[in-house]
Design a protein around this motif. Structure first.
Motif, PDB file in Angstrom:
ATOM      1  N   SER A  14     -12.641  -6.032  18.062  1.00 54.35           N
ATOM      2  CA  SER A  14     -11.948  -6.125  19.350  1.00 54.35           C
ATOM      3  C   SER A  14     -10.456  -6.362  19.155  1.00 54.35           C
ATOM      4  CB  SER A  14     -12.547  -7.246  20.199  1.00 54.35           C
ATOM      5  OG  SER A  14     -13.901  -6.986  20.503  1.00 54.35           O
ATOM      6  N   ASN A  15     -10.129  -7.162  18.153  1.00 55.00           N
ATOM      7  CA  ASN A  15      -8.719  -7.424  17.862  1.00 55.00           C
ATOM      8  C   ASN A  15      -7.980  -6.144  17.482  1.00 55.00           C
ATOM      9  OD1 ASN A  15      -8.979 -10.146  18.381  1.00 55.00           O
ATOM     10  ND2 ASN A  15      -9.420 -10.673  16.251  1.00 55.00           N
ATOM     11  N   SER A  49     -10.070  -7.977  24.633  1.00 57.80           N
ATOM     12  CA  SER A  49     -10.415  -9.399  24.645  1.00 57.80           C
ATOM     13  C   SER A  49     -11.734  -9.615  23.919  1.00 57.80           C
ATOM     14  CB  SER A  49     -10.536  -9.904  26.090  1.00 57.80           C
ATOM     15  OG  SER A  49      -9.315  -9.741  26.780  1.00 57.80           O
TER      16      SER A  49
END
Length: 493
Positions: A66-67, A72
């Motif tokens: 996700s990063n 988020s």
């Protein structure tokens, strides 16, 4: 009164293994369990905690991805995850049930009987079995005690399995707590710290009375684990003593005193007490049964108790409390009773896994234990950054470390692997330890490529000065040394 060749009390891993080994000998065996088939090994122990660990690893991977996508971090549904853990336990239990209820069909004999109920030894050969609807006394030539263990509780801590929990209370949680303190920085405590911190929804505190977690493990291994826990926002209370823990306004308040004499008060949502396990032998014997035991468990000599026809296996004894050890002991006890064991019962080559971040696998001695025993040794280690498979996985955190005797034979004393696929890397070395062999067996063995176990071969080649990668060049990632006369020295090539 029904008569059996063997009565096994407890249907956890060790008891189940013992019963099935007795079937191999064509013996009439009764297996008794008062709670759930599979015992703590399935329902509150190894299988459930490792299922949580696997799910948490996936969650952490998703969070990392996700990063990279500028998204988020996801919020995970605790109840759905808990249901997945239950499905895993039920799947294993269903397999054992299917196997158990069809074993007589497979054997073409009525050899195996299973009873649900609480067993108590009335005499050395008579067992009374009680359940909600019935009671019965049976006679058995031999009895194996395999009633397992339960989490240790501390008298000054009000454990309610709701706010202050043991590992048995994890499945009572309905959501991720916002904060949790874990008392006990051994394997189980560190595993749960890893699990909850992987989900990134719980601020984890870990109480450690020493200056580092996992005090029995080598410092280089511990440094990696501590670094990763703290990178996930785990607060490690080092050199701390728990003074008080209580529930205040449905939260946990605890007070720590540090080695410098200072004190500090903390408030968290939940607490997990992880200070070991104790054997289950309450109400197991009539007063007339005089069997030797202490607070660690029933005393045994190679599984045989002080009463010659009664054997004890698994967590109820003072030996190593692991599923694989319990199964080994259960099978060994039956072989002692009805045959002659082909191999001695030894614990030196038992493989272990610590489900941390990353996982840690070991067999035999580590440096800490070898030095404690005053054993001289040679040591060789290689970082994962030198191993093609680790590079391909894009995860080079970890290393392989092998200890051998400090002589020309260089017999393998032990190994530790920390990193991805660690548990897949130790069985060949475990076999060599059990065979009392040296490293020459590994130097020319062809391993699959690319694989983590290629690092083992390169390690042993270093000891014979035949490695492809030279430690004289890669000093920071390849190391070779010896410990003799309480001093460590690098070996130069």
């Amino acid at each position: 009164m029904r008569k059996f060749d063997l009565c096994v009390i407890g249907a956890g891993p060790s008891g189940y293994a013992a019963a099935m080994r007795a079937v191999d000998f064509k013996k009439k065996v009764l297996l008794v369990e008062k709670d759930k088939l599979g015992g703590a090994g399935i329902h509150h122990g190894a299988l459930t905690s490792k299922t949580w660990w696997e799910l948490s690893r996936e969650a952490y991977t998703i969070s990392q991805l996700s990063n990279t996508l500028n998204l988020s971090p996801p919020k995970h549904n605790f109840e759905k995850l808990k249901n997945e853990v239950r499905l895993a336990a039920n799947e294993r239990m269903s397999l054992l049930e299917h196997h158990m209820y069809n074993i007589n069909v497979s054997a073409n004999e009525e050899l195996f009987t299973y009873m649900q109920g609480e067993a108590k030894l009335i005499s050395e050969n008579i067992v009374s079995i009680h359940n909600d609807s019935d009671s019965e006394e049976i006679q058995a030539d031999y009895i194996i005690l395999a009633t397992g263990s339960r989490p240790r509780k501390l008298p000054h801590i009000p454990i309610d399995e709701e706010i202050i929990l043991t590992s048995d209370g994890i499945d009572r949680l309905t959501e991720f707590p916002k904060s949790m303190v874990i008392l006990g920085a051994g394997v189980i405590g560190c595993e749960f710290a890893t699990i909850f911190s992987n989900f990134s929804q719980t601020k984890v505190h870990l109480i450690d009375k020493g200056d580092r977690i996992l005090p029995f493990e080598d410092e280089d291994v511990v440094k990696v684990i501590e670094h990763n826990l703290e990178a996930k926002n785990v607060l490690i209370h080092r050199n701390s003593q728990l003074i008080e823990m209580k529930v205040v306004n449905n939260k946990v308040q605890y007070i720590l005193e540090y080695t410098d004499g200072s004190k500090e008060v903390f408030v968290v949502d939940k607490a997990l007490i992880s200070v070991g396990r104790i054997p289950n032998y309450e109400n197991l014997f009539d007063d007339s049964i005089q069997i030797e035991m202490d607070n660690r468990g029933i005393k045994d000599t190679l599984t045989q108790t002080s009463l010659p026809n009664i054997f004890a296996v698994g967590d109820i004894t003072a030996d190593i409390a692991l599923v694989n050890v319990g199964e080994l002991e259960g099978r060994y006890a039956v072989e002692r009773i009805f045959g002659t064991p082909t191999k001695p019962l030894i614990y030196e080559n038992i493989s272990t896994i610590m489900f941390l971040a990353p996982e840690v696998a070991g067999v035999g001695l580590n440096e800490t234990k070898a030095q404690e025993l005053g054993i001289d040794y040679k040591i060789v280690s290689m970082d994962y950054g030198c191993i093609s498979r680790a590079i391909a996985m894009r995860n080079t955190q970890g290393f392989i470390k092998i200890l051998v005797s400090n002589d020309d034979e260089m017999k393998i004393l032990g190994m530790r692997v920390i990193g991805e696929h660690a548990s897949s890397a130790i069985e060949a070395v475990a076999l060599l330890i059990s065979m009392d062999k040296g490293i020459e067996e590994l130097t020319e063995l062809i391993h699959p490529h690319p694989s983590i176990i290629e690092g083992i071969q390169e390690c042993v080649r270093m000891l014979t000065n035949k490695s492809i990668l030279k430690p004289s060049v890669l000093r920071n990632t390849m190391k070779c040394g010896c410990f003799s006369n309480k001093e460590y020295k690098d070996i130069k090539f």
